[in-house]
Scaffold this motif. Structure first.
Motif, PDB file in Angstrom:
ATOM      1  N   ALA A  12      -4.019   5.275   4.612  1.00  0.00           N
ATOM      2  CA  ALA A  12      -4.505   4.859   3.291  1.00  0.00           C
ATOM      3  C   ALA A  12      -5.134   3.471   3.349  1.00  0.00           C
ATOM      4  CB  ALA A  12      -3.360   4.886   2.280  1.00  0.00           C
ATOM      5  N   ALA A  13      -4.518   2.563   4.111  1.00  0.00           N
ATOM      6  CA  ALA A  13      -5.063   1.211   4.253  1.00  0.00           C
ATOM      7  C   ALA A  13      -6.430   1.245   4.930  1.00  0.00           C
ATOM      8  CB  ALA A  13      -4.089   0.334   5.042  1.00  0.00           C
ATOM      9  N   GLU A  14      -6.550   2.065   5.951  1.00  0.00           N
ATOM     10  CA  GLU A  14      -7.850   2.204   6.627  1.00  0.00           C
ATOM     11  C   GLU A  14      -8.915   2.734   5.656  1.00  0.00           C
ATOM     12  OE1 GLU A  14      -5.975   3.288  11.042  1.00  0.00           O
ATOM     13  OE2 GLU A  14      -6.678   4.882   9.713  1.00  0.00           O
ATOM     14  N   TRP A  15      -8.504   3.648   4.802  1.00  0.00           N
ATOM     15  CA  TRP A  15      -9.445   4.317   3.896  1.00  0.00           C
ATOM     16  C   TRP A  15      -9.934   3.397   2.783  1.00  0.00           C
ATOM     17  CZ3 TRP A  15      -9.369   5.589  -1.326  1.00  0.00           C
ATOM     18  CH2 TRP A  15     -10.255   6.586  -1.747  1.00  0.00           C
ATOM     19  N   ILE A  16      -9.054   2.513   2.273  1.00  0.00           N
ATOM     20  CA  ILE A  16      -9.390   1.770   1.060  1.00  0.00           C
ATOM     21  C   ILE A  16     -10.246   0.539   1.324  1.00  0.00           C
ATOM     22  CG2 ILE A  16      -7.432   0.167   0.930  1.00  0.00           C
ATOM     23  CD1 ILE A  16      -7.236   0.892  -2.071  1.00  0.00           C
ATOM     24  N   VAL A  17     -10.265   0.050   2.560  1.00  0.00           N
ATOM     25  CA  VAL A  17     -11.028  -1.162   2.850  1.00  0.00           C
ATOM     26  C   VAL A  17     -12.503  -0.936   2.504  1.00  0.00           C
ATOM     27  CG1 VAL A  17     -11.865  -2.667   4.698  1.00  0.00           C
ATOM     28  CG2 VAL A  17      -9.455  -2.052   4.595  1.00  0.00           C
ATOM     29  N   GLY A  18     -13.064  -1.866   1.738  1.00  0.00           N
ATOM     30  CA  GLY A  18     -14.458  -1.760   1.322  1.00  0.00           C
ATOM     31  C   GLY A  18     -14.665  -1.037   0.014  1.00  0.00           C
ATOM     32  N   LYS A  19     -13.587  -0.531  -0.594  1.00  0.00           N
ATOM     33  CA  LYS A  19     -13.695   0.193  -1.858  1.00  0.00           C
ATOM     34  C   LYS A  19     -13.136  -0.669  -2.990  1.00  0.00           C
ATOM     35  CE  LYS A  19     -13.269   4.886   0.049  1.00  0.00           C
ATOM     36  NZ  LYS A  19     -13.236   4.535   1.475  1.00  0.00           N
ATOM     37  N   THR A  20     -13.501  -0.320  -4.215  1.00  0.00           N
ATOM     38  CA  THR A  20     -12.870  -0.878  -5.403  1.00  0.00           C
ATOM     39  C   THR A  20     -12.415   0.282  -6.283  1.00  0.00           C
ATOM     40  OG1 THR A  20     -14.988  -1.014  -6.597  1.00  0.00           O
ATOM     41  CG2 THR A  20     -14.276  -2.971  -5.365  1.00  0.00           C
ATOM     42  N   GLY A  21     -11.346   0.047  -7.028  1.00  0.00           N
ATOM     43  CA  GLY A  21     -10.850   1.082  -7.921  1.00  0.00           C
ATOM     44  C   GLY A  21      -9.395   1.398  -7.668  1.00  0.00           C
ATOM     45  N   ILE A  22      -8.863   2.315  -8.472  1.00  0.00           N
ATOM     46  CA  ILE A  22      -7.469   2.758  -8.394  1.00  0.00           C
ATOM     47  C   ILE A  22      -7.461   4.184  -7.861  1.00  0.00           C
ATOM     48  CG2 ILE A  22      -5.364   3.191  -9.702  1.00  0.00           C
ATOM     49  CD1 ILE A  22      -6.485   1.128 -11.757  1.00  0.00           C
TER      50      ILE A  22
END
Length: 232
Positions: free
Chosen positions: A213-223
């Motif tokens: 999940a940490a790898e996936w969220i980098v560079g994104k914004t939102g919930i």
């Protein structure tokens, strides 16, 4: 990827090992009484702390523009405040009651079974969850997530761990030394029973899911949720 670990108990140590095996760097290992030194160097933070520390940890990340993954349960009365802070700061946030890849598939199976059983009033729903004795909250966040999904597709109105009222799902929350996590959903009638169970064999599944999940969220914004991460 540079990771801040907020909470450095047994789960934090397993997350650390898996993150290092996947080529990441740990820039902060924060216990309950430690400062946030090193947080600003992180690309992402992973919070597996305790209920009393979760809100402070998540707030520090969102205020510092650090994407944050939280697997801490027992603080969800403040979830909407954290979601609002994430929106206000244009941040990135994932809360998961359980980051195990298998459990998130189990969540989807639970929803499908609840849809099929919704009109079969002869079946009564109950749940059992078993965790290690160090787990501070009961029932588990995973059990609550399962119950909420059942409520969405049936006539049940709530859940209870004590004496359930009519319309409540009874959750039997047990604490047994050395059990990483077992969850069972039961549908019982006078003539037969249906049950689905997920059994964790170690903490590694939870830790791997959190790192993914940490790898996936980098560079994104939102919930987001693990459903987004896994494309379920």
């Amino acid at each position: 990827m540079k990771i801040a670990l907020l909470g450095y108990g047994k789960m934090g140590k397993v997350i650390e090992r898996i993150a290092l095996e996947r080529g990441h760097e740990i820039v902060l290992k924060k216990g309950s009484n430690d400062a946030f030194d090193g947080l600003t160097d992180a690309d992402v933070a992973i919070d597996f702390s305790i209920p009393d520390a979760a809100v402070g940890n998540i707030s520090a990340c969102l205020n510092g523009n650090i994407p944050v993954i939280s697997g801490t349960t027992g603080w969800l009365e403040h979830y909407h405040d954290m979601a609002q802070l994430c929106e206000d700061k244009n941040g990135a946030f994932i809360y998961g009651s359980n980051f195990s890849l298998g459990v998130n598939i189990f969540f989807e199976l639970n929803k499908q079974l609840a849809k099929m059983m919704g009109n079969l009033k002869q079946y009564k729903v109950s749940m059992e969850e078993i965790h290690h004795t160090q787990k501070l909250d009961a029932p588990s966040g995973t059990a609550i997530s399962l119950a909420k999904d059942i409520i969405n597709y049936t006539d049940y109105a709530g859940w209870a761990i004590g004496n359930p009222k009519e319309g409540d799902i009874f959750i039997d929350a047990k604490r047994v030394e050395g059990v990483p996590g077992t969850h069972t959903v039961n549908y019982d009638s006078d003539i037969d029973s249906i049950a689905i169970t997920h059994t964790a064999h170690s903490r590694e599944g939870f830790a791997l899911g959190a790192v993914v999940a940490a790898e996936w969220i980098v560079g994104k914004t939102g919930i987001y949720s693990m459903k987004d991460v896994l494309g379920l």
